[in-house]
Design a protein around this motif. Sequence first.
Motif, short mmCIF file in Angstrom:
data_model
loop_
_atom_site.label_atom_id
_atom_site.label_comp_id
_atom_site.label_asym_id
_atom_site.label_seq_id
_atom_site.Cartn_x
_atom_site.Cartn_y
_atom_site.Cartn_z
N SER A 22 -4.44 -4.73 -1.85
CA SER A 22 -4.02 -4.69 -0.46
C SER A 22 -5.21 -4.36 0.44
N ARG A 23 -6.16 -3.62 -0.08
CA ARG A 23 -7.38 -3.36 0.70
C ARG A 23 -8.15 -4.66 0.91
N LYS A 43 -10.03 -3.79 4.24
CA LYS A 43 -10.38 -2.39 4.40
C LYS A 43 -11.26 -1.94 3.25
N PHE A 44 -11.86 -2.91 2.62
CA PHE A 44 -12.61 -2.69 1.42
C PHE A 44 -14.01 -2.22 1.81
N SER A 61 0.83 -1.20 0.00
CA SER A 61 0.00 0.00 0.00
C SER A 61 0.87 1.25 0.00
N GLU A 120 -6.18 -1.71 -4.37
CA GLU A 120 -7.40 -2.47 -4.08
C GLU A 120 -7.05 -3.85 -3.53
N THR A 126 -6.46 -6.61 3.68
CA THR A 126 -6.59 -6.05 5.02
C THR A 126 -8.06 -5.82 5.39
#
Length: 624
Positions: free
Chosen positions: A462-463, A468-469, A395, A460, A466
């Motif tokens: 990496s989201r 974090k999406f 990220s 996206e 994690t």
Amino acid sequence: MSLEVSTHSDRRFRALIEHSTDAIALLTPDGTVTYASPSIERVLGYSPQEFMTINGFAVIHPGDLPSLAHTFQHLLAIPGLVATQQVRSRHKDGTWRWVEATMTNLVHDPDVQAVVTTLHDITERKQAEEKLKALAEQTEESEQRFRLLADGAPVMIWTSGIDKLCTYFNAPWLAFTGRTLEQELGNGWVEGVHPADMQRCLDIYTFSFDARTPFSMDYRLRRCDGQYRWILDNGIPFYTSDGTFTGYIGSCIDITERRRLEQQLQYSEQKLRTLVESNIFGVTVSDTTGRIYETNERFAQMVGYSRDEMLSGAVTWRQLVPPDYQEMQAQIDRTILSTGVMPPREKEYLHKDGRRVPVLVAGAMIDQQRGLALVVILDISERKEAERRKQEFQSMVSHELRTPLTSIMGLIDLALMQIDLRPRSLPPEAEALLGQIEKTLKRADGQVEIETRLVEELLEASRLETRKFELSVHPENLVTIVQETVANQQQAARTRHIELVLPPDELVPVIADAGRVGQVLTNYLTNALKYAPVDQPVSVRLEVTGTVARVSVRDLGPGLTPEQQHRVWERFYQVAAPEHQGPDGGLGLGLAIARAIVEQHQGQVGVESAPGQGSTFWFTLPLS
Ligand code: ADP
């Protein structure tokens, strides 16, 4: 003088007869008693006078009468013949007495004219004999009973005498060895014992026999098929009811299978122990209340307690589950209780010092009744840390890349704008040069756009990892989203033919993040345009079936094998074949992101395809 002598000897003779325990009777050939000595009273209870009124044969037992009559007839035929016979005679009191009758034929003797019969009471002797006979019969019977029992027993039985030699082997033993009783008797059976076990076997037998103690030994015995089988032989000393030692009796069973299973069990137990004690991973045996019954050093270390602390019950594994994992734990409990297994799950345990330890846990119920489960725990801290660092790096890189890209894009746009706003009065050469520069800048712009999209995808991805999406959902009309997305793509690829098929209804209501859903369709469309031949149309279709809306994109590109259809949804997966490589060299992330977005909308994704037949990528969304 001679008379005196005669009288004297006569008196002596009489005294002898009268005091003898045996009775004497004189019988005529028809059985009439002409004389009976006083002892007749002792033998048969009658006084001599009484006895003389009875026919001698009248007191004989009917069972003995025929043979006695026969003997008597024979006796009468030969003067001087002596015959003895044992018969039962009736006593005056009605009981039967055994007497031994010795008869001498003196019928021809003018002084006697009778059969002289001495009657000797043998009742007691007879009774003793009968008792002995009955005892012998009994012994024989019990011996027979024993053999019958032994032959029918499901075990092999032998007996030996006081000289240690074997006296008997039952039918199962003989069937096992395939030898005859004669071959086995004495020490014959030793021939079937495995040479390696023979001496030990004899030593145990001899030693126990001399000490009169029970023994139990195992040895290999040759079976009738030639195979040596392991036998467990239990021998005990045998005593009669009066305490006389009569030898040994033994029973044997084939324990080959049992030994094999025991050995196997021992082996697998050892294998498991080695694995547990290797401390490569944590292992516990615990129940559903949280009580730990067994644990290895590795698990104790992982959570910072000593094994003693854990085994004493001072720490339960439930205490090791952090509050935010309780719900997951409840789900795991339900699974293991209903299915007996606990598939691998990543979770966290609380360390004694308060920090969290990421672990991978899997297990299986080993005792349903007591609720005991064997659980294997893998410390995945290092892997998790590496993942975290990778994501952080990803990220960070994406962010770092995005900033200069935005400036580059801005600068290119600015340059293009400046060209656009150039003075009208430029010499033709300068005009031509600027035209060249404008084209180059636009090409650069295109490249920067591709780059921006790749960086965007990386971010996206990496989201996704994690989690974090985030979605911003609203009531939307899917028709509008599809129309707009297709229009945008058509705009970007003017030379391509994109067909759009919409449902009769103008409104297909969904609760969705319009941007994200558009992104999914864009991804399907750009792939279709990228991988299908430029002269082939791409068709987009929106349909409604029941409570579900389905959007599909069909192309006439290279198509995918079943394995590829499965794998295209993985992150970073790209089909290696050249016809699957687009001009912009993607990252293999688009479909993974599309799937995550759709699934977060409670929808599904999929692809129908076959090599050389094109592909139809689709997704569904629930109608609102
Ligand atoms: P990217 O296209 O960026 O490589 P995607 O996740 O969108 O990543 O696609 C993964 C891979 O699936 C692609 O690299 C390509 O090999 C294959 N693929 C995707 N869509 C199609 C299609 N319509 N026809 C053939 N292959 C496709």
